[in-house]
Design an enzyme around this catalytic site. Sequence first.
Site: not given
Length: 301
Positions: A142, A163, A192, A235, A237, A249
């Site tokens: 990323c 985003k 992300s 991502h 992972e 969040r």
Amino acid sequence: MPIKIPDNLPAAKTLNEENIFFMDEDRAYHQDIRPLNIVIVNLMPTKIVTETQILRLIGNSPLQVNPTFIHTQTHKSQNTSKEHLIKFYETFEEIKNNKFDGMIVTGAPVETLSFENVDYWEELCRIFDWSVTNVTSTIHICWGAQAGLYHHYGIPKYELHEKLFGVFKHNLTERNIKLTRGFDDEFYAPHSRHTYVKREDIKKNPSLKILAESDEAGAYIVASENGKNIFVMGHAEYDGDTLNLEYIRDKNQGMNIKIPKNYFKDNDPEKGPMVTWRGHANLLFSNWLNYYVYQETPFEL
């Protein structure tokens, strides 16, 4: 691949519960195997979570892996205790005279800053330069991928209008490449991020190849011609609940955040996420370890 991890590393409990094979230092010492030494530059604020995510992916093969975590000295961590860093991490100054079979550079939540305004940028550049002669192959994740492309090849990043957030379908653009052996024709990976790298900028450089891309998410896997540098824009992972935790969040902070695309069952947060990228993630990292690290590294470092 059994991974050798320090006694009492918090990730050990989670990995044990998930049936991921790892060994403590004593057992690893008594095996007559030269481990692959992998240095992990952990730039994420949630370091313990990221440790588990990375170790999970490099822990599924018959070879032994010896991970070394490093953190940047020029940035003070706000989310990880000093005691944890002292116990389980090294600094670049402490490892710079060593050679490693592989290196993993994680993402970081600093993408809206220019690279030069990131407080540890100069230190990271020294790590990138050092890796040219001291690491067999590096995989960048990323923001780490964007940073590596910028430093090594002068390729800039650009800000997105909103985003990029969710799980997106990808297609292979190169098929006779060891890194993508066994990949499905279509596969999924989480993204992300607020920034991106233009395909045309990558294609202008004859030393780079786009191996996989997405109509929605753009270039996904980019590799240097010799395989020394691998850049993964998403991502792979991530845990199954990571995007959900990010969504909660941001929502709780009053941000105007949309639900992550293609992630919740029926796009309903109440129904929970559906993991569609786990197989791809494991294959990506196992191929990298086997074909770009184990098969290429000199036996004696």
